[in-house]
Enzyme design. Structure first.
Site, PDB file in Angstrom:
ATOM      1  N   GLU A  54       0.808  -1.217   0.000  1.00 28.13           N
ATOM      2  CA  GLU A  54       0.000   0.000   0.000  1.00 28.13           C
ATOM      3  C   GLU A  54       0.843   1.270   0.000  1.00 28.13           C
ATOM      4  O   GLU A  54       0.388   2.320  -0.430  1.00 28.13           O
ATOM      5  CB  GLU A  54      -0.927   0.010   1.217  1.00 28.13           C
ATOM      6  CG  GLU A  54      -1.946  -1.114   1.231  1.00 28.13           C
ATOM      7  CD  GLU A  54      -2.776  -1.091   2.499  1.00 28.13           C
ATOM      8  OE1 GLU A  54      -3.503  -0.114   2.711  1.00 28.13           O
ATOM      9  OE2 GLU A  54      -2.681  -2.057   3.272  1.00 28.13           O
TER      10      GLU A  54
ATOM     11  N   ASP B 230     -12.899  -7.488  -1.309  1.00 26.64           N
ATOM     12  CA  ASP B 230     -13.665  -8.727  -1.180  1.00 26.64           C
ATOM     13  C   ASP B 230     -15.031  -8.380  -0.616  1.00 26.64           C
ATOM     14  O   ASP B 230     -15.304  -7.238  -0.255  1.00 26.64           O
ATOM     15  CB  ASP B 230     -12.940  -9.732  -0.274  1.00 26.64           C
ATOM     16  CG  ASP B 230     -12.737  -9.187   1.131  1.00 26.64           C
ATOM     17  OD1 ASP B 230     -13.677  -9.303   1.946  1.00 26.64           O
ATOM     18  OD2 ASP B 230     -11.655  -8.640   1.415  1.00 26.64           O
TER      19      ASP B 230
END
Length: 244
Positions: A25, A212
């Site tokens: 990230e 997800d």
């Protein structure tokens, strides 16, 4: 921090702390910035420099609420961060929020805080003024506007981020988080960063790209879509920096 409708600063530039939970990230941010100083504190590498003409500190907090809270406090105490931006991925808690979409925190709470044995509601932190930590309105407004510009292929939502030291991949747990807390997405750091920022009087925003659906498919979806989700948050945050 104050931002006018055009996204231009009304006063001096602020030192921005950008927190990611994983190296994936923050690696892209490091590539885009001019690094002036690197310091390792509490096992975390803090990179201070300039990104999009803004003074920033980029750091990987590590996964989980304790790591994230410690990281935020170091940003406040050592680097005098005046704004906190937390990026990362999360599981969707709304049918309309799809993999790849982005959720911007209206507020954040800890779904695994449980003092019900003492008569408190789930999620309530005993003896605190609040357990729901509100994000900065100007940051949320800016993030939404920029996201629509730089990520036109996805949806962007404003909503509640619920956090706990738990990767949610069970439908029953997911439904509980929706029913009790009205969450838009669930992850493992945002609310602790929000609480630390609130305690220090620092404006913050939690930005989550959906990787997800936080159900039985979560383990399969996460690894496949994580990198795409990170691309969306990197474009968003760098776009925000250009407009500050």
């Amino acid at each position: 921090m104050q931002i006018n409708p055009e996204g231009n600063p009304k006063r001096r530039r602020c030192m921005l702390g950008i927190i990611g939970a994983m190296e994936e990230e923050v690696a892209s941010f490091k590539e885009k910035m001019e690094i002036q100083e690197v310091r390792t504190i509490a096992g975390m590498e803090f990179c201070r420099g300039i990104c999009e003409n803004q003074p920033v500190i980029i750091v990987r907090s590590g996964i989980g609420k304790v790591n994230a809270a410690v990281c935020t406090q170091i940003l406040c105490d050592v680097f005098q961060a005046e704004v906190i931006i937390n990026t990362g991925v999360a599981g969707s808690l709304k049918n309309a929020i799809n993999i790849g979409d982005i959720v911007l925190s209206v507020d954040a709470l800890q779904h695994d805080m449980d003092a019900t044995g003492f008569g408190y509601e789930p999620g309530v932190i005993p003896r605190m003024e609040t357990s729901v930590f509100k994000a900065d309105d100007a940051l949320v407004d800016l993030a939404e506007r920029v996201c629509r510009e730089v990520n036109p292929d996805i949806q962007v939502f404003r909503g509640r981020v619920v956090s706990g030291d738990q990767f949610v991949s069970d439908h029953v747990v997911k439904e509980r988080l929706i029913r009790l807390f009205g969450g838009y997405c669930t992850e493992m750091e945002g609310a602790s960063i929000a609480q630390a920022a609130w305690l220090n009087g620092i404006p913050f925003i939690v930005i989550r790209a959906i990787s997800d659906k936080a159900d039985g498919s979560a383990e399969m979806d996460y690894s496949e879509f994580e990198m795409k989700a990170i691309e969306h948050t990197v474009r968003l945050v760098t776009g925000m920096l250009r407009n500050m």
